[in-house]
Design a protein around this motif. Sequence first.
Motif, PDB file in Angstrom:
ATOM      1  N   LEU A  13       0.842  -1.195   0.000  1.00  0.00           N
ATOM      2  CA  LEU A  13       0.000   0.000   0.000  1.00  0.00           C
ATOM      3  C   LEU A  13       0.877   1.245   0.000  1.00  0.00           C
ATOM      4  CD1 LEU A  13      -2.490  -1.036   2.846  1.00  0.00           C
ATOM      5  CD2 LEU A  13      -2.739  -1.422   0.383  1.00  0.00           C
ATOM      6  N   ASN A  14       0.597   2.171  -0.910  1.00  0.00           N
ATOM      7  CA  ASN A  14       1.233   3.488  -0.896  1.00  0.00           C
ATOM      8  C   ASN A  14       0.230   4.462  -0.316  1.00  0.00           C
ATOM      9  OD1 ASN A  14       3.789   3.087  -1.844  1.00  0.00           O
ATOM     10  ND2 ASN A  14       3.401   3.817  -3.914  1.00  0.00           N
ATOM     11  N   VAL A  15       0.607   5.118   0.768  1.00  0.00           N
ATOM     12  CA  VAL A  15      -0.274   6.063   1.450  1.00  0.00           C
ATOM     13  C   VAL A  15       0.394   7.431   1.385  1.00  0.00           C
ATOM     14  CG1 VAL A  15      -1.509   6.564   3.591  1.00  0.00           C
ATOM     15  CG2 VAL A  15      -0.946   4.182   3.018  1.00  0.00           C
ATOM     16  N   ALA A  51       6.128  19.030   2.615  1.00  0.00           N
ATOM     17  CA  ALA A  51       4.775  19.036   3.156  1.00  0.00           C
ATOM     18  C   ALA A  51       4.075  17.681   3.039  1.00  0.00           C
ATOM     19  CB  ALA A  51       3.938  20.103   2.446  1.00  0.00           C
ATOM     20  N   VAL A  52       4.539  16.824   2.120  1.00  0.00           N
ATOM     21  CA  VAL A  52       3.850  15.555   1.860  1.00  0.00           C
ATOM     22  C   VAL A  52       4.871  14.415   1.892  1.00  0.00           C
ATOM     23  CG1 VAL A  52       2.441  14.264   0.190  1.00  0.00           C
ATOM     24  CG2 VAL A  52       2.115  16.732   0.440  1.00  0.00           C
ATOM     25  N   SER A  53       4.440  13.295   2.463  1.00  0.00           N
ATOM     26  CA  SER A  53       5.274  12.096   2.508  1.00  0.00           C
ATOM     27  C   SER A  53       4.516  10.918   1.928  1.00  0.00           C
ATOM     28  CB  SER A  53       5.663  11.759   3.951  1.00  0.00           C
ATOM     29  OG  SER A  53       6.580  12.686   4.457  1.00  0.00           O
ATOM     30  N   ARG A  54       5.282   9.929   1.471  1.00  0.00           N
ATOM     31  CA  ARG A  54       4.702   8.661   1.028  1.00  0.00           C
ATOM     32  C   ARG A  54       5.104   7.594   2.024  1.00  0.00           C
ATOM     33  NH1 ARG A  54       6.525   7.753  -4.213  1.00  0.00           N
ATOM     34  NH2 ARG A  54       4.603   8.615  -5.005  1.00  0.00           N
ATOM     35  N   ILE A  55       4.120   6.895   2.527  1.00  0.00           N
ATOM     36  CA  ILE A  55       4.352   5.769   3.420  1.00  0.00           C
ATOM     37  C   ILE A  55       4.033   4.509   2.630  1.00  0.00           C
ATOM     38  CG2 ILE A  55       3.661   4.631   5.573  1.00  0.00           C
ATOM     39  CD1 ILE A  55       2.821   7.413   6.612  1.00  0.00           C
ATOM     40  N   THR A  56       4.987   3.600   2.568  1.00  0.00           N
ATOM     41  CA  THR A  56       4.777   2.327   1.887  1.00  0.00           C
ATOM     42  C   THR A  56       4.652   1.256   2.961  1.00  0.00           C
ATOM     43  OG1 THR A  56       6.079   3.076  -0.002  1.00  0.00           O
ATOM     44  CG2 THR A  56       5.658   0.711   0.157  1.00  0.00           C
ATOM     45  N   ILE A  57       3.514   0.558   2.945  1.00  0.00           N
ATOM     46  CA  ILE A  57       3.214  -0.463   3.947  1.00  0.00           C
ATOM     47  C   ILE A  57       3.007  -1.791   3.242  1.00  0.00           C
ATOM     48  CG2 ILE A  57       1.600  -1.208   5.747  1.00  0.00           C
ATOM     49  CD1 ILE A  57       0.780   1.810   5.970  1.00  0.00           C
ATOM     50  N   VAL A  58       3.722  -2.818   3.710  1.00  0.00           N
ATOM     51  CA  VAL A  58       3.479  -4.178   3.239  1.00  0.00           C
ATOM     52  C   VAL A  58       2.713  -4.887   4.355  1.00  0.00           C
ATOM     53  CG1 VAL A  58       4.484  -6.354   2.461  1.00  0.00           C
ATOM     54  CG2 VAL A  58       5.573  -4.183   1.857  1.00  0.00           C
ATOM     55  N   PRO A  78      -5.221  13.532   7.655  1.00  0.00           N
ATOM     56  CA  PRO A  78      -4.045  13.957   6.885  1.00  0.00           C
ATOM     57  C   PRO A  78      -3.695  13.043   5.707  1.00  0.00           C
ATOM     58  CG  PRO A  78      -3.367  12.994   8.966  1.00  0.00           C
ATOM     59  CD  PRO A  78      -4.864  12.990   8.953  1.00  0.00           C
ATOM     60  N   VAL A  79      -4.521  12.031   5.402  1.00  0.00           N
ATOM     61  CA  VAL A  79      -4.234  11.114   4.298  1.00  0.00           C
ATOM     62  C   VAL A  79      -4.817  11.687   3.009  1.00  0.00           C
ATOM     63  CG1 VAL A  79      -4.688   8.811   3.344  1.00  0.00           C
ATOM     64  CG2 VAL A  79      -4.087   9.068   5.768  1.00  0.00           C
ATOM     65  N   HIS A  80      -3.965  11.817   1.983  1.00  0.00           N
ATOM     66  CA  HIS A  80      -4.401  12.312   0.678  1.00  0.00           C
ATOM     67  C   HIS A  80      -4.926  11.198  -0.206  1.00  0.00           C
ATOM     68  CE1 HIS A  80      -2.667  16.382   1.142  1.00  0.00           C
ATOM     69  NE2 HIS A  80      -1.744  15.755   1.853  1.00  0.00           N
ATOM     70  N   GLY A  81      -4.346  10.005  -0.066  1.00  0.00           N
ATOM     71  CA  GLY A  81      -4.785   8.901  -0.908  1.00  0.00           C
ATOM     72  C   GLY A  81      -4.092   7.606  -0.547  1.00  0.00           C
ATOM     73  N   VAL A  82      -4.732   6.500  -0.905  1.00  0.00           N
ATOM     74  CA  VAL A  82      -4.195   5.169  -0.668  1.00  0.00           C
ATOM     75  C   VAL A  82      -4.272   4.400  -1.977  1.00  0.00           C
ATOM     76  CG1 VAL A  82      -4.424   3.014   0.631  1.00  0.00           C
ATOM     77  CG2 VAL A  82      -5.033   5.190   1.719  1.00  0.00           C
ATOM     78  N   ILE A  83      -3.167   3.806  -2.379  1.00  0.00           N
ATOM     79  CA  ILE A  83      -3.146   2.973  -3.582  1.00  0.00           C
ATOM     80  C   ILE A  83      -2.623   1.598  -3.185  1.00  0.00           C
ATOM     81  CG2 ILE A  83      -2.146   2.622  -5.876  1.00  0.00           C
ATOM     82  CD1 ILE A  83      -1.768   5.672  -6.037  1.00  0.00           C
ATOM     83  N   ASP A  84      -3.385   0.567  -3.502  1.00  0.00           N
ATOM     84  CA  ASP A  84      -2.914  -0.807  -3.311  1.00  0.00           C
ATOM     85  C   ASP A  84      -2.186  -1.188  -4.592  1.00  0.00           C
ATOM     86  OD1 ASP A  84      -2.485  -3.511  -2.971  1.00  0.00           O
ATOM     87  OD2 ASP A  84      -4.539  -3.967  -2.367  1.00  0.00           O
TER      88      ASP A  84
END
Length: 171
Positions: A13-15, A51-58, A78-84
């Motif tokens: 997941l990219n958040v 101002a924005v970060s990407r969190i990658t979660i497995v 504060p979440v802009h979007g989630v991509i699986d």
Amino acid sequence: MKIKSASTERHVLNVTVDNEPGILAKITGLFTARGYNIDSLTVADITEDHAVSRITIVTGGPPEVIDQIEAQLERLVPVHGVIDLTTAGPHVERELALIKVAGIGEKRVEALRVADIFRASVVDTTTESFVFELTGAPNKIDSFIALMRGLGLLEVGRSGVVGMMRGAEGK
């Protein structure tokens, strides 16, 4: 996940989030409170103004659990979007690992031969050990580590998975 079952699937997941204090705690708290496991987590600042970060979660779970995780993440302010990435289409995943291997004599020669096959770089060496750097897909790193176990594996450090969609469109 609390219990791994045959229907458990690995998902990346990219958040995209506002880069603010406490956001990582909110996201990991969401997983913890619901008993979901995080297998890998990486964070990177992705904008020039920080101002924005990407969190990658497995993580892992059946499709309905992954859908629930995505929906709950998207509800956080504060979440802009989630991509699986796993279901969104073709994507690239990479991870960096440092692998320390003891070796003298024939085991030393074999460790270097295997490292060459995997295109691992020697980043430190002594007369009794090596530290290899390896970048690639997580399964490539897993395979290299498995081979090094029989050759004197001492220590492993892994960065965690980073990933993004293939193609010209950015998200």
